[in-house]
Design a protein around this motif. Structure first.
Motif, mmCIF file in Angstrom:
data_model
loop_
_atom_site.group_PDB
_atom_site.id
_atom_site.type_symbol
_atom_site.label_atom_id
_atom_site.label_comp_id
_atom_site.label_asym_id
_atom_site.label_seq_id
_atom_site.Cartn_x
_atom_site.Cartn_y
_atom_site.Cartn_z
ATOM 1 N N PRO A 61 0.630 -1.012 0.012
ATOM 2 C CA PRO A 61 0.160 -0.239 -0.267
ATOM 3 C C PRO A 61 0.898 0.992 0.195
ATOM 4 O O PRO A 61 0.386 2.386 -0.366
ATOM 5 N N THR A 62 2.013 0.936 0.165
ATOM 6 C CA THR A 62 2.966 2.538 0.233
ATOM 7 C C THR A 62 3.558 2.870 -0.775
ATOM 8 O O THR A 62 4.620 3.589 -0.552
ATOM 9 N N GLN A 63 3.129 1.599 -1.739
ATOM 10 C CA GLN A 63 4.167 2.293 -2.980
ATOM 11 C C GLN A 63 3.188 2.259 -4.192
ATOM 12 O O GLN A 63 3.426 1.643 -5.398
ATOM 13 N N VAL A 64 2.426 1.914 -3.599
ATOM 14 C CA VAL A 64 1.081 1.950 -4.883
ATOM 15 C C VAL A 64 1.351 2.697 -5.629
ATOM 16 O O VAL A 64 1.319 2.533 -7.376
ATOM 17 N N ASN A 65 0.940 4.344 -6.044
ATOM 18 C CA ASN A 65 2.169 5.365 -6.829
ATOM 19 C C ASN A 65 3.490 4.813 -7.620
ATOM 20 O O ASN A 65 2.707 4.779 -8.797
ATOM 21 N N LYS A 66 4.383 4.227 -7.105
ATOM 22 C CA LYS A 66 5.691 3.949 -7.569
ATOM 23 C C LYS A 66 5.491 2.866 -9.088
ATOM 24 O O LYS A 66 5.625 2.471 -9.394
ATOM 25 N N VAL A 71 5.093 0.373 -13.561
ATOM 26 C CA VAL A 71 4.453 -1.264 -14.371
ATOM 27 C C VAL A 71 3.025 -1.252 -14.997
ATOM 28 O O VAL A 71 3.325 -1.210 -15.745
ATOM 29 N N GLY A 72 2.015 -0.145 -13.507
ATOM 30 C CA GLY A 72 0.444 -0.320 -14.486
ATOM 31 C C GLY A 72 -0.534 -0.555 -13.065
ATOM 32 O O GLY A 72 0.368 -0.791 -11.689
ATOM 33 N N ASP A 73 -1.671 -1.192 -13.788
ATOM 34 C CA ASP A 73 -2.627 -1.831 -13.025
ATOM 35 C C ASP A 73 -2.636 -3.375 -12.443
ATOM 36 O O ASP A 73 -1.302 -3.496 -12.877
ATOM 37 N N GLU A 74 -3.406 -4.097 -11.774
ATOM 38 C CA GLU A 74 -2.926 -4.736 -11.091
ATOM 39 C C GLU A 74 -2.836 -6.042 -12.586
ATOM 40 O O GLU A 74 -1.964 -6.823 -11.948
ATOM 41 N N GLU A 75 -3.383 -5.551 -13.732
ATOM 42 C CA GLU A 75 -3.367 -6.534 -15.394
ATOM 43 C C GLU A 75 -2.073 -6.908 -15.339
ATOM 44 O O GLU A 75 -1.257 -8.001 -15.855
ATOM 45 N N GLN A 76 -1.935 -5.292 -15.126
ATOM 46 C CA GLN A 76 -0.337 -5.497 -16.072
ATOM 47 C C GLN A 76 1.096 -5.696 -15.266
ATOM 48 O O GLN A 76 1.537 -5.926 -15.863
ATOM 49 N N ILE A 77 0.584 -6.158 -13.925
ATOM 50 C CA ILE A 77 1.254 -5.971 -13.382
ATOM 51 C C ILE A 77 1.835 -7.813 -12.721
ATOM 52 O O ILE A 77 3.324 -8.514 -13.371
ATOM 53 N N VAL A 78 0.152 -8.735 -13.210
ATOM 54 C CA VAL A 78 0.391 -9.991 -13.582
ATOM 55 C C VAL A 78 1.263 -10.692 -14.481
ATOM 56 O O VAL A 78 2.376 -11.421 -14.568
ATOM 57 N N ASP A 79 0.975 -9.737 -15.313
ATOM 58 C CA ASP A 79 1.242 -10.356 -17.043
ATOM 59 C C ASP A 79 2.803 -9.524 -17.328
ATOM 60 O O ASP A 79 3.959 -10.365 -17.833
ATOM 61 N N GLY A 80 3.321 -8.447 -16.275
ATOM 62 C CA GLY A 80 4.437 -7.612 -16.864
ATOM 63 C C GLY A 80 4.982 -8.415 -16.040
ATOM 64 O O GLY A 80 7.162 -8.979 -15.915
ATOM 65 N N ILE A 81 5.439 -8.308 -14.736
ATOM 66 C CA ILE A 81 6.481 -9.606 -13.741
ATOM 67 C C ILE A 81 6.191 -10.679 -12.544
ATOM 68 O O ILE A 81 6.781 -11.536 -12.850
ATOM 69 N N VAL A 82 5.352 -10.850 -12.181
ATOM 70 C CA VAL A 82 4.284 -11.770 -11.220
ATOM 71 C C VAL A 82 4.513 -12.680 -13.018
ATOM 72 O O VAL A 82 4.973 -14.070 -12.269
ATOM 73 N N THR A 83 4.060 -12.928 -13.757
ATOM 74 C CA THR A 83 4.110 -14.454 -14.718
ATOM 75 C C THR A 83 5.734 -14.779 -15.292
ATOM 76 O O THR A 83 6.103 -15.895 -14.725
ATOM 77 N N PRO A 84 6.610 -13.995 -16.038
ATOM 78 C CA PRO A 84 8.027 -14.318 -15.646
ATOM 79 C C PRO A 84 8.655 -14.282 -14.708
ATOM 80 O O PRO A 84 9.938 -15.705 -14.564
ATOM 81 N N ALA A 85 8.239 -14.242 -13.786
ATOM 82 C CA ALA A 85 9.308 -14.356 -11.706
ATOM 83 C C ALA A 85 8.653 -15.750 -11.865
ATOM 84 O O ALA A 85 9.833 -16.922 -11.604
ATOM 85 N N VAL A 86 7.415 -15.758 -12.037
ATOM 86 C CA VAL A 86 7.071 -17.143 -11.868
ATOM 87 C C VAL A 86 7.611 -18.673 -12.639
ATOM 88 O O VAL A 86 8.508 -19.583 -12.245
#
Length: 232
Positions: A61-66, A71-86
């Motif tokens: 919650p303290t880094q929402v703006n950054k 990265v972007g919103d939740e969908e972009q977070i999943v597609d952009g960083i979570v999926t490749p990291a997994v």
């Protein structure tokens, strides 16, 4: 955001005053979210492994703006960083273990993936709450090999059991034979003509046989019937 530029300040829950046409607001959820993945990897012994796993995560919650700015919103977070990291973390962890170890050391593999994802995604402000390894699947050839190995192990255990049972039964027979032989040996040592005579008398029912031997004597019992008649 002012004129589309992300600001330092973060608006918490509740009502906030904004300047129309100047200030706009982008809402991101900081609740725990679940994302499921299917990823392919290779084990240490070069077996293909398809892993189904679920990741529970939330935005700091303290880094929402950054996070939104980088990265972007939740969908972009999943597609952009979570999926490749997994995918990358899973491949690295799986490559350290054989296919058999992936099955037997599932807890260790989960812990390694969990720690690696927390470290990797934490740099982006994405907090990993938990990782669940839902399922593993291997190639049909390897699955068949595992099944054949399990069958062979069960058959080997059964064969060992049968052999052990036969050995014990054979030993029991030997012990019984030794016991009978010892009993017969002791009986031969203790039996005397007097004892045999006594046993014959104890078993006699008081009646003489109707057929007697040529010397007119009864078997085992040396009694003359004429002596009994003279006593009347």
């Amino acid at each position: 955001m002012q004129f589309g530029k992300v600001q330092e300040g973060i608006l918490d829950e509740g009502l906030h005053a904004i300047v129309p046409f100047v200030t706009t607001v982008k809402t991101l959820s900081v609740r725990v979210q679940k994302s499921s993945f299917n990823a392919d990897a290779a084990s240490k012994d070069l077996q293909k492994v398809t892993t189904e796993l679920a990741v529970n995560w939330h935005i700091d919650p303290t880094q929402v703006n950054k996070i939104f700015q980088r990265v972007g919103d939740e969908e972009q977070i999943v597609d952009g960083i979570v999926t490749p990291a997994v995918s990358e973390v899973l491949k690295a962890a799986t490559a350290k273990k054989t296919a058999e170890e992936i099955i037997t050391k599932r807890t260790d593999l989960k812990a390694e993936i969990d720690d690696a994802l927390k470290s990797r995604l934490g740099d982006y402000g994405v907090m990993v709450d938990d990782v669940s390894l839902v399922n593993f699947s291997f190639s049909p050839e390897f699955s068949k090999a595992i099944e054949s190995k399990q069958i062979a192990e069960q058959e080997a255990k059964q064969a060992d059991f049968v052999a052990l049972k036969a050995t014990k039964e054979a030993q029991a027979e030997v012990n019984r034979a030794k016991g009978q032989a010892e009993a017969q040996r002791l009986q031969r040592l203790t039996l005397t003509p007097e004892i045999l005579q006594k046993q014959a008398i104890e078993k006699w029912d008081g009646r003489f046989p109707t057929v007697m031997s040529g010397n007119s004597s009864l078997p085992l019992i040396n009694i003359n019937p004429a002596d009994l008649n003279n006593k009347k």
